[in-house]
Each structure stands twice: as structure tokens, then as C-alpha cells.
Design a protein around this motif. Structure first.
Motif, mmCIF file in Angstrom:
data_model
loop_
_atom_site.group_PDB
_atom_site.id
_atom_site.type_symbol
_atom_site.label_atom_id
_atom_site.label_comp_id
_atom_site.label_asym_id
_atom_site.label_seq_id
_atom_site.Cartn_x
_atom_site.Cartn_y
_atom_site.Cartn_z
ATOM 1 N N GLU A 129 0.802 -1.228 0.000
ATOM 2 C CA GLU A 129 0.000 0.000 0.000
ATOM 3 C C GLU A 129 0.834 1.278 0.000
ATOM 4 O O GLU A 129 0.294 2.359 -0.204
ATOM 5 N N ASN A 130 2.135 1.165 0.223
ATOM 6 C CA ASN A 130 2.956 2.375 0.317
ATOM 7 C C ASN A 130 4.072 2.454 -0.715
ATOM 8 O O ASN A 130 4.928 3.337 -0.637
ATOM 9 N N THR A 131 4.071 1.531 -1.678
ATOM 10 C CA THR A 131 5.084 1.570 -2.738
ATOM 11 C C THR A 131 4.432 1.295 -4.083
ATOM 12 O O THR A 131 3.331 0.749 -4.148
ATOM 13 N N GLU A 132 5.116 1.674 -5.146
ATOM 14 C CA GLU A 132 4.654 1.356 -6.493
ATOM 15 C C GLU A 132 4.766 -0.157 -6.711
ATOM 16 O O GLU A 132 5.600 -0.821 -6.070
ATOM 17 N N PRO A 133 3.918 -0.732 -7.604
ATOM 18 C CA PRO A 133 3.937 -2.191 -7.806
ATOM 19 C C PRO A 133 5.327 -2.774 -8.047
ATOM 20 O O PRO A 133 5.695 -3.806 -7.467
ATOM 21 N N ILE A 134 6.133 -2.136 -8.898
ATOM 22 C CA ILE A 134 7.466 -2.668 -9.188
ATOM 23 C C ILE A 134 8.357 -2.610 -7.954
ATOM 24 O O ILE A 134 9.174 -3.496 -7.698
ATOM 25 N N HIS A 135 8.186 -1.554 -7.140
ATOM 26 C CA HIS A 135 8.971 -1.423 -5.915
ATOM 27 C C HIS A 135 8.498 -2.430 -4.866
ATOM 28 O O HIS A 135 9.305 -2.936 -4.079
ATOM 29 N N ALA A 136 7.178 -2.713 -4.851
ATOM 30 C CA ALA A 136 6.642 -3.692 -3.902
ATOM 31 C C ALA A 136 7.240 -5.072 -4.166
ATOM 32 O O ALA A 136 7.584 -5.801 -3.226
ATOM 33 N N VAL A 137 7.382 -5.431 -5.448
ATOM 34 C CA VAL A 137 7.992 -6.719 -5.800
ATOM 35 C C VAL A 137 9.437 -6.755 -5.333
ATOM 36 O O VAL A 137 9.910 -7.763 -4.782
ATOM 37 N N ARG A 138 10.164 -5.648 -5.524
ATOM 38 C CA ARG A 138 11.569 -5.590 -5.103
ATOM 39 C C ARG A 138 11.687 -5.695 -3.571
ATOM 40 O O ARG A 138 12.573 -6.372 -3.053
ATOM 41 N N CYS A 139 10.782 -5.007 -2.867
ATOM 42 C CA CYS A 139 10.813 -5.075 -1.403
ATOM 43 C C CYS A 139 10.534 -6.489 -0.918
ATOM 44 O O CYS A 139 11.245 -7.017 -0.057
ATOM 45 N N SER A 140 9.481 -7.094 -1.468
ATOM 46 C CA SER A 140 9.126 -8.446 -1.042
ATOM 47 C C SER A 140 10.202 -9.441 -1.453
ATOM 48 O O SER A 140 10.408 -10.463 -0.787
#
Length: 409
Positions: A129-140
Motif C-alpha cells: 500500500e505504500n510503494t509502487e507495484p514494481i517497488h513492492a515486488v523488489r521489497c518483497s
């Protein structure tokens, strides 16, 4: 650095690093019992059967905790869920080596699992909910890597410390990370890096509700994927040191060292999975199919090959490719559920079924070794990966072999 000049990227990095380090602490703690099992058995502290029952208790507590805490994580701030989960788990983990009663050992270790289940669902939700989709994948990707990297670190600790000290050290890490998370999330909230309820509620309502939307997004298929990959990534990894010591007949210390090296290599699966996924133009179905086929073939190879070195290579490759499929589930699919508004609950449910399967299989595996033997157990693992192949094929050739550049789940 140019990377840090863009605010969204910078915030995603800060949040991703905090979550990854926190999750590393979780997986160091949860892999401790498996890594010290050869010590416990060799020294006559506990039997394999009892350790199997303790690990099953942990998995069941963790599983139901995921179901309960996943739903709660959609209502309560991630700061509170994550930090208190880490602190409480650190406290119960510290108690474990001090206990004598078998019932209290099971209960306390189970409670450690319940408290650790407070972390993943809220963490996935706050990142999605707090990052862009591409960044969410990188974080996860970062904390999925951390979950795999916890195994070799636990193995290293077990190879240089007595088992009681390993538990104490991992408890100290959990307690420290709990305090750090509380402080850092508080700072992130004040700076606007973390906000809550960041999803399009109207969009979710237009799709006839979050639950129905989950079915549209193939939650049933991914439930099966969660179950079979969970057994391999959790239970097989847990019993790997014992497999090396008993089936391949390595001395205890050597088995522990080999286990650490194997799990270190397996850590790279997260990056390989995303690399392949992006090379296949974000085709998650085809990516899953490839990895399930490779894992099935590798387990079968381990069954037929007796040479110890080759057997280890095949076993590592089998777990490696299974974990690549796992990465598709947790790093890609779960993050795609942002607009349902129940990322934490959905993730908690998938983790719940994964660990119910892991808990059941841990007991079965412990009791099966003496009856069917390790060799036939390998065939069971190969069969699970074959189920993954068949499940993935239910998507149909149009989805699996499509030419679209973007995978819309």
C-alpha cells in the motif's frame, strides 16, 4: 546516488530494508530447532519423534496465527503488529532451552510460532500500500530472500555454538529488532513514508467485494501452490540436516556445515525466480510451470542417484526450484492483491494453509523415515511437485503460453 534522489524509490528502499532485516530475524529464529536437531539427537536431549512433534506444534500455532493475525493486520497498524510480534517471540524463544516438561516445551515453542505469525501479513500489506507495484515486488524480494537466508545463518550458529546458546542468541536478535522496528515505523509514519489504508476502496467495491475478487484472481489455485511449496520450503528444509546425517551418512558436524552451505546456495532462488519471471515478460504461469517441472525432475534424480555429492546437488536443485515457485506466490501474487484491501488477510490465509500442511507433513515425515525410508520419502516430495505441474496446467495454454508483456492475475 541518483537512485536516492527519487522520493518514491528512496522511501521504498528504506521500508524494504527495514522489513527485510526484520524478517531475517524471524527466519533465523524459526530455523534454529531444525539446525540443532542433530545436536539434540546425538546428545540424547530429545528424540527425532519428539522434535518432529514440537516442530508440528510450532507449524500449527504459526498457521492459525497467520489466519488470525493476518485478518487483524488489516485493522491494526503494522508498527504495533510487527514490533510486538518480534518482542514476544524473543521472550518465548528465550524460555525454550530452560524448560524440562515436554508439554511446556511444545506449548512455549508453539507460542513462539504464534507471535512470529504477527509479522508477515502486516508487512506485506504496508509494503503493497505504500510503494509502487514494481517497488513492492523488489521489497518483497528482499524479505523473501531474508526468509531463505535465515536457514544458513541458523546453521552457522548451530555449528559454532551449543544448542542452548543458539536459542539465546536468536532471542536477543528478535528483541533488538522488535524495538528497532517500533522506533523506525514511528519515524516513517511521521515522515509520511508509511500511511495506512492506501488502496482504492471504490475500485474494490466495483468488483463486487474483496472476497469475490480473490476468487477471480485464482485464490484456489494459489492455495494449492502455497500448500505444496510450503511443505518443501519448510518441512524438507527442517529435516535436511537429519537427511544428510542419516541417509547420506555424514558425521553430525559435517552434516551441519553442508546444510549451511546448501541453504546459502538456495537463498539465490529469489533472484533467479524474478530474473526468469522478467525474462518471460512477467508471465507468472509459465514461470511456475518451468520451476515445478525442474523440481519434480530433480527430486526424481535424487531418488535414483546414490552418489553423495550428486545426490546433494540434485536435492539442492529440487528445493531451489521449489523456492523459485514460492517466490512467485509471495513476491508477485500477494502484492498484486493491493486493490482488494485485504492483502494482510489474504496473505495470512495462504500462509495458514502452507503451515498447516507443513505441520502435518513434519509429523508424517518423522514417523515415516523408519517405515518407508528416506528414499521413498523423496518420491513423496517429487509427487508434491508433480501436483504443482498439474495445478499450473489448469490455467490453460492460452494463459501459460501467451505473448502478452504484462501478467494480469
Amino acid at each position: 546516488m541518483k537512485l536516492f534522489k527519487e522520493e518514491k524509490v528512496r522511501n521504498a528502499i528504506f521500508l524494504g530494508v527495514l522489513c527485510s532485516v526484520s524478517y531475517l530475524a524471524v527466519y533465523i529464529a524459526r530455523n534454529i530447532l531444525g539446525s540443532v536437531t542433530p545436536q539434540l539427537v546425538e546428545n540424547g536431549v530429545y528424540t527425532e519423534k519428539f522434535i518432529g512433534s514440537v516442530s508440528s506444534t510450532y507449524f500449527y500455532f504459526y498457521a492459525f496465527g497467520q489466519l488470525i493475525n493476518g485478518a487483524i493486520g488489516d485493522k491494526i497498524k503494522a508498527r504495533n503488529m510487527i514490533s510486538f510480534g518480534l518482542i514476544l517471540a524473543g521472550a518465548t524463544n528465550l524460555l525454550f532451552p530452560m524448560l524440562k516438561s515436554e508439554l511446556s516445551v511444545r506449548l512455549v515453542y508453539g507460542m513462539t510460532g504464534f507471535f512470529l505469525s504477527m509479522i508477515y501479513g502486516p508487512m506485506t500489506k504496508v509494503v503493497a500500500e505504500n510503494t509502487e507495484p514494481i517497488h513492492a515486488v523488489r521489497c518483497s524480494l528482499g524479505y523473501t530472500f531474508a526468509s531463505f537466508f535465515g536457514s544458513p545463518l541458523a546453521g552457522v550458529l548451530a555449528s559454532v555454538m551449543v544448542w542452548q546458546s543458539v536459542f539465546k542468541f536468536s532471542s536477543a536478535i528478535l528483541l533488538a529488532m522488535g524495538v528497532l522496528c517500533f522506533v523506525m515505523f514511528l519515524i516513517f509514519e511521521k515522515q509520511g513514508i508509511v500511511k495506512y489504508g492506501q488502496y482504492d476502496k471504490k475500485k474494490s467495491e466495483r468488483k463486487e467485494g474483496a472476497i469475490r475478487e480473490l476468487f477471480r484472481r485464482h485464490i484456489v489455485v494459489f492455495t494449492i501452490v502455497s500448500i505444496i511449496t510450503g511443505v518443501i520450503r519448510t518441512t524438507v528444509i527442517f529435516w535436511l540436516p537429519t537427511y544428510l546425517a542419516q541417509y547420506l551418512e555424514f558425521p553430525t558436524e559435517q552434516a551441519t556445515s553442508i546444510y549451511s552451505l546448501c541453504t546459502l546456495l538456495i537463498c539465490a532462488s529469489t533472484f533467479v525466480a524474478i530474473f526468469v519471471y522478467e525474462r518471460l515478460k512477467s508471465n507468472m504461469e509459465l514461470t511456475l510451470l518451468i520451476f515445478f517441472v525442474l523440481s519434480t525432475a530433480s527430486f526424481l534424480g535424487a531418488y535414483f542417484v546414490d552418489a553423495r555429492l550428486v545426490n546433494i546437488i540434485l536435492m539442492v536443485l529440487a528445493i531451489f526450484t521449489n523456492n523459485c515457485a514460492t517466490t512467485m506466490l509471495w513476491s508477485v501474487y500477494c502484492n498484486s492483491l493491493k486493490d482488494t484491501g485485504i492483502v494482510s488477510g489474504a496473505t495470512g490465509f495462504l500462509d495458514f494453509v502452507s503451515y498447516i500442511a507443513a505441520g502435518t507433513s513434519s509429523t508424517i515425515f518423522a514417523n515415516s523415515v523408519s517405515t518407508i525410508g528416506w528414499g521413498n520419502l523423496i518420491l513423496v516430495w517429487a509427487g508434491l511437485m508433480l501436483v504443482g505441474v498439474i495445478t499450473t496446467l489448469t490455467f490453460g495454454p492460452k494463459r501459460i503460453f501467451r505473448k502478452a508483456e504484462i501478467n494480469r492475475i
